[in-house]
Write an enzyme that holds these catalytic residues in place. Sequence first.
Site, PDB file in Angstrom:
ATOM      1  N   ASP A  92       0.943  -1.222   0.031  1.00 18.58           N
ATOM      2  CA  ASP A  92       0.169   0.023   0.088  1.00 18.58           C
ATOM      3  C   ASP A  92       0.887   1.376  -0.041  1.00 18.58           C
ATOM      4  OD1 ASP A  92       0.765  -0.331   2.526  1.00 18.58           O
ATOM      5  OD2 ASP A  92      -1.043  -0.507   3.639  1.00 18.58           O
ATOM      6  N   ASP A 145      -7.444  -2.087  14.645  1.00 20.32           N
ATOM      7  CA  ASP A 145      -8.983  -2.304  14.067  1.00 20.32           C
ATOM      8  C   ASP A 145      -9.111  -3.610  13.359  1.00 20.32           C
ATOM      9  OD1 ASP A 145      -7.959  -1.373  11.905  1.00 20.32           O
ATOM     10  OD2 ASP A 145      -9.503   0.104  11.747  1.00 20.32           O
ATOM     11  N   HIS A 201      -7.240  -4.434  10.334  1.00 22.39           N
ATOM     12  CA  HIS A 201      -6.859  -4.212   9.172  1.00 22.39           C
ATOM     13  C   HIS A 201      -5.728  -4.805   8.826  1.00 22.39           C
ATOM     14  CE1 HIS A 201      -4.935  -0.191  10.191  1.00 22.39           C
ATOM     15  NE2 HIS A 201      -3.968  -0.679   9.364  1.00 22.39           N
ATOM     16  N   GLU A 246      -9.716  -1.731   5.813  1.00 24.14           N
ATOM     17  CA  GLU A 246     -10.448  -1.377   6.869  1.00 24.14           C
ATOM     18  C   GLU A 246     -11.500  -2.254   7.012  1.00 24.14           C
ATOM     19  OE1 GLU A 246      -9.063   0.752   8.850  1.00 24.14           O
ATOM     20  OE2 GLU A 246      -8.165   2.464   8.055  1.00 24.14           O
TER      21      GLU A 246
HETATM   22  C1  GLP Z   1      -0.462   0.561   8.741  1.00 14.97           C
HETATM   23  C2  GLP Z   1      -0.193  -0.150   7.494  1.00 14.97           C
HETATM   24  C3  GLP Z   1      -0.403  -1.669   7.670  1.00 14.97           C
HETATM   25  C4  GLP Z   1       0.263  -2.163   9.017  1.00 14.97           C
HETATM   26  C5  GLP Z   1      -0.164  -1.285  10.173  1.00 14.97           C
HETATM   27  C6  GLP Z   1       0.032  -1.692  11.623  1.00 14.97           C
HETATM   28  O1  GLP Z   1      -1.842   0.802   8.692  1.00 14.97           O
HETATM   29  N1  GLP Z   1      -0.857   0.254   6.314  1.00 14.97           N
HETATM   30  O2  GLP Z   1       0.235  -2.465   6.574  1.00 14.97           O
HETATM   31  O3  GLP Z   1       0.174  -3.494   9.158  1.00 14.97           O
HETATM   32  O4  GLP Z   1      -0.123   0.040   9.949  1.00 14.97           O
HETATM   33  O5  GLP Z   1       1.044  -0.899  11.717  1.00 14.97           O
HETATM   34  P1  GLP Z   1       2.298  -1.165  12.893  1.00 14.97           P
HETATM   35  O6  GLP Z   1       3.165  -2.461  12.424  1.00 14.97           O
HETATM   36  O7  GLP Z   1       3.251  -0.135  12.870  1.00 14.97           O
HETATM   37  O8  GLP Z   1       1.748  -1.353  14.034  1.00 14.97           O
END
Ligand code: GLP
Length: 248
Positions: free
Chosen positions: A66, A135, A137, A142
Site C-alpha cells: 500500500d 482495528d 485491518h 479497513e
Molecule cells: C498501517 C499499514 C499496515 C500495518 C499497520 C500496523 O496501517 N498500512 O500495513 O500493518 O499500519 O502498523 P504497525 O506495524 O506499525 O503497528
Amino acid sequence: MKIIICKNYEEVSREAFKLVKEVLQKDRPILGLATGSSPVGLYKKMIADHHRNGTSYQSVITFNLDEYIGLPQKHEQSYYSFMHENLFDGIDIKEENTHIPFGENKEGIEEECLRYEEELKQYEIDVQILGIGSDGHIAFNEPGTPFDSLTHVVKLEGQTRKDNARFFDDNIHLVPTHAITQGLESIMRAKKIVLIATGENKADAVYAMIRGEINIDCPASILRKHEDVTILLDEAAAKRLEINETNE
Ligand code: GLP
C-alpha cells in the site's frame, strides 16, 4: 493457521526471518512486503544477513501492499521512503524489481489501481509479510472491505489515522485521509503469509482475527481461509488467546 507465540519482538523477528530466508533459496524469489513498525526487526535481520553472509537480492522481486495518497513519493513518511530507509538501501536489490503503488497524484489514481493489480497478477508472491492494525485491518483494508476486493482506493478510518499520527509529529491532521491498497483477494493469492503482531494494543485485533467470526468486521479474519499462514506474536499481543504454541 499456525500460531507461534514468542517471548519478545526480537524472537518474533528471528522467526519471521527464518521463513523469509527459506524463500530466498529459490532462483527468483518474490516477496510481498509491508510497512509499519512490525516488520522493521525482520528487515534489520535481512540487511545484517546480506552484509554478513552475502545473501544477494539481485534476483529478488518485491511488491508492497500500500501507499498513502497525496504525499510526494519521496516525502519522509511515504511508504516508498519507508521501504528504502528500512530495507532497500541496505541490500543489493535492483530498484526496477521493487514495486510500490504510486499514490502521489490523486488524479489517475483509479488507473493506478488497475495497473498495479495487473502487474501483481503476473507474479505469484512466495511469501507475503503482514502487520495488523489495531482495528483488524491488513494493508489498508479497513473493516467493511469486501473479501473479494482487489487493489483500490480507501478512506482511512479515524483509528488508523490516530495510530499513524505518531509518524506525523503526533498531528492527526497531517496524516493523509486516503490510501491505495492491495485488496484482500490480492493478498490471499500469496502462496504463504506471515503476519507479525506485537504489543498489547494488538491483543484485541489478534483475538478477533483468530477467535472471532470470519467476516468483514475484522478484515484479518479472512486469513483463516488461507492454507499457509503463520501468525507470529509476542506474549502481549497473544494475551487474550490463552494458548502457548499451536497449530490450528
Ligand atoms: C498501517 C499499514 C499496515 C500495518 C499497520 C500496523 O496501517 N498500512 O500495513 O500493518 O499500519 O502498523 P504497525 O506495524 O506499525 O503497528
